[in-house]
Design a protein around this motif. Sequence first.
Motif, PDB file in Angstrom:
ATOM      1  N   ALA A 190       0.773  -1.286   0.082  1.00 61.67           N
ATOM      2  CA  ALA A 190      -0.121  -0.026   0.119  1.00 61.67           C
ATOM      3  C   ALA A 190       0.706   1.251  -0.090  1.00 61.67           C
ATOM      4  CB  ALA A 190      -0.775   0.088   1.103  1.00 61.67           C
ATOM      5  N   PHE A 191       2.123   1.165   0.628  1.00 61.30           N
ATOM      6  CA  PHE A 191       2.961   2.111   0.812  1.00 61.30           C
ATOM      7  C   PHE A 191       3.465   2.532  -0.758  1.00 61.30           C
ATOM      8  CE2 PHE A 191       7.566   3.120   1.051  1.00 61.30           C
ATOM      9  CZ  PHE A 191       7.373   4.472   1.689  1.00 61.30           C
ATOM     10  N   PHE A 192       4.172   1.671  -1.419  1.00 64.43           N
ATOM     11  CA  PHE A 192       4.561   1.831  -2.719  1.00 64.43           C
ATOM     12  C   PHE A 192       3.461   2.558  -3.654  1.00 64.43           C
ATOM     13  CE2 PHE A 192       9.052   0.856  -3.507  1.00 64.43           C
ATOM     14  CZ  PHE A 192       9.320   0.274  -2.231  1.00 64.43           C
ATOM     15  N   ALA A 196       3.113   6.323  -5.683  1.00 69.25           N
ATOM     16  CA  ALA A 196       3.665   5.967  -7.164  1.00 69.25           C
ATOM     17  C   ALA A 196       3.732   7.243  -7.982  1.00 69.25           C
ATOM     18  CB  ALA A 196       2.171   5.206  -7.790  1.00 69.25           C
ATOM     19  N   SER A 197       3.053   8.186  -7.728  1.00 69.67           N
ATOM     20  CA  SER A 197       3.114   9.552  -8.488  1.00 69.67           C
ATOM     21  C   SER A 197       4.412  10.266  -8.435  1.00 69.67           C
ATOM     22  CB  SER A 197       2.103  10.609  -8.286  1.00 69.67           C
ATOM     23  OG  SER A 197       0.848  10.028  -8.423  1.00 69.67           O
ATOM     24  N   PHE A 198       5.295   9.782  -7.416  1.00 68.91           N
ATOM     25  CA  PHE A 198       6.602  10.336  -7.171  1.00 68.91           C
ATOM     26  C   PHE A 198       7.748   9.924  -7.968  1.00 68.91           C
ATOM     27  CE2 PHE A 198       4.204  11.884  -3.789  1.00 68.91           C
ATOM     28  CZ  PHE A 198       4.524  13.368  -3.600  1.00 68.91           C
ATOM     29  N   PHE A 199       7.473   8.738  -8.746  1.00 71.79           N
ATOM     30  CA  PHE A 199       8.563   7.889  -9.283  1.00 71.79           C
ATOM     31  C   PHE A 199       7.937   7.301 -10.713  1.00 71.79           C
ATOM     32  CE2 PHE A 199       9.146   7.544  -4.801  1.00 71.79           C
ATOM     33  CZ  PHE A 199      10.662   7.875  -4.655  1.00 71.79           C
ATOM     34  N   SER A 200       8.628   7.558 -11.708  1.00 73.74           N
ATOM     35  CA  SER A 200       8.302   7.006 -13.133  1.00 73.74           C
ATOM     36  C   SER A 200       8.331   5.648 -13.406  1.00 73.74           C
ATOM     37  CB  SER A 200       9.040   7.718 -14.023  1.00 73.74           C
ATOM     38  OG  SER A 200      10.337   7.314 -13.907  1.00 73.74           O
ATOM     39  N   ILE A 271     -10.651   5.732 -12.270  1.00 77.20           N
ATOM     40  CA  ILE A 271      -9.395   5.285 -11.255  1.00 77.20           C
ATOM     41  C   ILE A 271      -8.927   5.692 -10.427  1.00 77.20           C
ATOM     42  CG2 ILE A 271      -8.894   3.730 -13.522  1.00 77.20           C
ATOM     43  CD1 ILE A 271      -6.642   5.749 -13.939  1.00 77.20           C
ATOM     44  N   ASP A 272      -9.246   7.178 -10.328  1.00 75.70           N
ATOM     45  CA  ASP A 272      -8.804   7.772  -8.983  1.00 75.70           C
ATOM     46  C   ASP A 272      -9.445   7.572  -7.941  1.00 75.70           C
ATOM     47  OD1 ASP A 272      -7.090   9.957  -7.658  1.00 75.70           O
ATOM     48  OD2 ASP A 272      -8.734  11.035  -7.771  1.00 75.70           O
ATOM     49  N   CYS A 273     -10.915   7.525  -7.808  1.00 79.71           N
ATOM     50  CA  CYS A 273     -11.572   7.160  -6.904  1.00 79.71           C
ATOM     51  C   CYS A 273     -11.655   5.691  -6.593  1.00 79.71           C
ATOM     52  CB  CYS A 273     -13.066   7.540  -7.212  1.00 79.71           C
ATOM     53  SG  CYS A 273     -13.455   9.354  -7.212  1.00 79.71           S
ATOM     54  N   HIS A 274     -11.143   5.116  -7.530  1.00 83.46           N
ATOM     55  CA  HIS A 274     -11.297   3.460  -7.338  1.00 83.46           C
ATOM     56  C   HIS A 274      -9.995   2.967  -6.564  1.00 83.46           C
ATOM     57  CE1 HIS A 274     -11.760  -0.850  -9.107  1.00 83.46           C
ATOM     58  NE2 HIS A 274     -11.902  -0.782  -7.907  1.00 83.46           N
ATOM     59  N   SER A 275      -9.024   3.629  -6.853  1.00 81.21           N
ATOM     60  CA  SER A 275      -7.584   3.360  -6.083  1.00 81.21           C
ATOM     61  C   SER A 275      -7.788   3.824  -4.616  1.00 81.21           C
ATOM     62  CB  SER A 275      -6.482   3.978  -6.925  1.00 81.21           C
ATOM     63  OG  SER A 275      -6.454   5.342  -6.559  1.00 81.21           O
ATOM     64  N   TYR A 279      -8.870  -1.792   0.555  1.00 82.34           N
ATOM     65  CA  TYR A 279      -8.498  -2.874  -0.152  1.00 82.34           C
ATOM     66  C   TYR A 279      -8.011  -2.859  -1.602  1.00 82.34           C
ATOM     67  CZ  TYR A 279     -10.503  -4.374   4.214  1.00 82.34           C
ATOM     68  OH  TYR A 279     -10.880  -4.380   5.635  1.00 82.34           O
ATOM     69  N   HIS A 280      -7.807  -1.930  -1.814  1.00 81.62           N
ATOM     70  CA  HIS A 280      -7.268  -1.353  -3.522  1.00 81.62           C
ATOM     71  C   HIS A 280      -5.803  -1.139  -3.470  1.00 81.62           C
ATOM     72  CE1 HIS A 280     -11.643  -2.262  -4.032  1.00 81.62           C
ATOM     73  NE2 HIS A 280     -11.391  -2.060  -5.345  1.00 81.62           N
ATOM     74  N   ASP A 281      -4.929  -1.596  -2.692  1.00 78.12           N
ATOM     75  CA  ASP A 281      -3.680  -1.361  -2.511  1.00 78.12           C
ATOM     76  C   ASP A 281      -2.861  -1.705  -3.721  1.00 78.12           C
ATOM     77  OD1 ASP A 281      -4.210  -0.532  -0.001  1.00 78.12           O
ATOM     78  OD2 ASP A 281      -3.654  -1.847   1.186  1.00 78.12           O
ATOM     79  N   HIS A 282      -3.475  -2.584  -4.698  1.00 74.84           N
ATOM     80  CA  HIS A 282      -2.573  -3.133  -5.512  1.00 74.84           C
ATOM     81  C   HIS A 282      -2.688  -2.361  -6.839  1.00 74.84           C
ATOM     82  CE1 HIS A 282      -6.768  -4.535  -5.233  1.00 74.84           C
ATOM     83  NE2 HIS A 282      -6.882  -4.460  -6.830  1.00 74.84           N
ATOM     84  N   MET A 283      -3.587  -1.223  -6.913  1.00 73.02           N
ATOM     85  CA  MET A 283      -4.004  -0.240  -7.803  1.00 73.02           C
ATOM     86  C   MET A 283      -2.937   0.770  -7.941  1.00 73.02           C
ATOM     87  SD  MET A 283      -7.719   0.397  -8.472  1.00 73.02           S
ATOM     88  CE  MET A 283      -7.492   1.403  -9.835  1.00 73.02           C
ATOM     89  N   VAL A 284      -1.932   0.414  -9.067  1.00 78.23           N
ATOM     90  CA  VAL A 284      -1.103   1.657  -9.257  1.00 78.23           C
ATOM     91  C   VAL A 284      -1.557   2.543 -10.301  1.00 78.23           C
ATOM     92  CG1 VAL A 284       1.197   2.440  -9.885  1.00 78.23           C
ATOM     93  CG2 VAL A 284       0.932   0.382  -8.423  1.00 78.23           C
ATOM     94  N   VAL A 285      -1.823   4.032  -9.909  1.00 81.56           N
ATOM     95  CA  VAL A 285      -2.420   4.830 -11.077  1.00 81.56           C
ATOM     96  C   VAL A 285      -1.279   5.818 -11.558  1.00 81.56           C
ATOM     97  CG1 VAL A 285      -4.006   6.458 -11.652  1.00 81.56           C
ATOM     98  CG2 VAL A 285      -4.573   4.353 -10.048  1.00 81.56           C
ATOM     99  N   SER A 286      -0.931   6.016 -12.500  1.00 83.90           N
ATOM    100  CA  SER A 286       0.218   6.915 -13.149  1.00 83.90           C
ATOM    101  C   SER A 286      -0.383   8.235 -12.769  1.00 83.90           C
ATOM    102  CB  SER A 286       0.328   6.756 -14.370  1.00 83.90           C
ATOM    103  OG  SER A 286      -0.323   7.179 -15.134  1.00 83.90           O
ATOM    104  N   ILE A 287       0.828   9.273 -12.520  1.00 85.45           N
ATOM    105  CA  ILE A 287       0.525  10.604 -12.312  1.00 85.45           C
ATOM    106  C   ILE A 287      -0.161  11.244 -13.695  1.00 85.45           C
ATOM    107  CG2 ILE A 287       2.678  11.301 -12.963  1.00 85.45           C
ATOM    108  CD1 ILE A 287       2.435  13.550 -10.680  1.00 85.45           C
ATOM    109  N   GLU A 288       0.216  10.830 -14.796  1.00 84.75           N
ATOM    110  CA  GLU A 288      -0.628  11.347 -15.964  1.00 84.75           C
ATOM    111  C   GLU A 288      -2.172  11.124 -15.792  1.00 84.75           C
ATOM    112  OE1 GLU A 288       2.132   9.220 -16.098  1.00 84.75           O
ATOM    113  OE2 GLU A 288       3.605  10.750 -16.557  1.00 84.75           O
TER     114      GLU A 288
END
Length: 397
Positions: A190-192, A196-200, A271-275, A279-288
Amino acid sequence: MKLEIDLGQLWSNVNKMGQNRAKVILEPAPPHIVDPPPDPPIGDLGESGPYVPVAGAGGIDLDPETLKRIITGSGSGLLSLNGQQIMMYMPGHYSERFEKALLDGNDGNRMHIAFCTHLEKMKQTGKYDAKYRATQAIDGNFTIHDNKSGTKGVTDLKVCKYCLNTLNYDGYAVPGRRKGTIFKDFSFEAFFERYASFFSAHPQRGATRTLQEKGYTEDWAEVSRQYRTSRKYCCEECTVDLNDYPYLLHSHHVNANKQDNRDENLRALCIDCHSKQPYHDHMVVSIEDRHLIAQLRQRQDMPAPADWRHVFDLADPGMNGVMHFLQHNQVPIPAVGLDIQDDNEAVVATLELAWPVAKLAIAITDEDAVAARQQGWNTLSVEQVLAHPDYFVKNLG
Ligand SMILES: [Zn+2]
Ligand SMILES: [Zn+2]
Ligand SMILES: [Zn+2]
């Protein structure tokens, strides 16, 4: 003769062994003692090109030169090496502590996720070049060893509390927040996801699976399409209209049962609201994608947030530390994901949290910060705000 070994397969076996660690420790010939493959050469650390994980399950030992190259990622206060997010810890334990740590990760060395006061102190006292190891093991299984015998094992080390304080993770440093619960509920995955937005580039999370393997019904793609059509391709949480970007709208199962496709169990969520659902810690949404959704919300004249709850709902989750801090200090409610335009009305920057009257903002990427400054804004990073909290309160309070 050339011997070829599939390290990926080997690591996945190592991980499986790690999961049963606590249960097997008392049996003879404990299977938790594992011999990880040799460390990858330092020079191979994710330069440009395809994502090369810094660390797989084991990580890499940090020599003094590599240690110096660890910086804070994008002004987030998080640890970063070659543009990738990492965590660092000391795998070496003394015998008694090693045995204890294998039984309960809570008795082992702490996992650092930020430049915390503890690491700062180590630096000042010249102990920073101790035997640290960088890792990206988001499953929380970390390799440790006995300093004396060299015996290795895998355990679930816990996060460093100084780090939680530095990041104000979930409001950890704010009076009245439940520190014990925040520490107990901490998940490395969940932490990563949160930052996620801070890393490419992001650590891989296993092979892509089919719909059925993920637990969905065979006709899920069609069910989801029909449901989203019935909701006119608008998010049922923030109401953003995604007709032009249907892939940014998901169908979410409210009760988490992916076989239960009744209408009342489904919700169309961007996807922003979904993440941000539990229990949706697996969802990585790109900053774009997050910025695109923020832009659409603005263009569609959706109401600006009226309270902090709404700010938390709309803003990038990596802002959680500063948001808890600002809320506690009762600063005025910011605009979220504000687009900054140049003289030709071209969007040059997106500011994650912004106070237009004071022309003060917190940006995620350096590019956004620099572009906004050229338009007369004063921008700070998450790290700067958390390190100099009084500045914000004074300028906005
Ligand atoms: Zn720490
Ligand atoms: Zn939404
Ligand atoms: Zn969902």
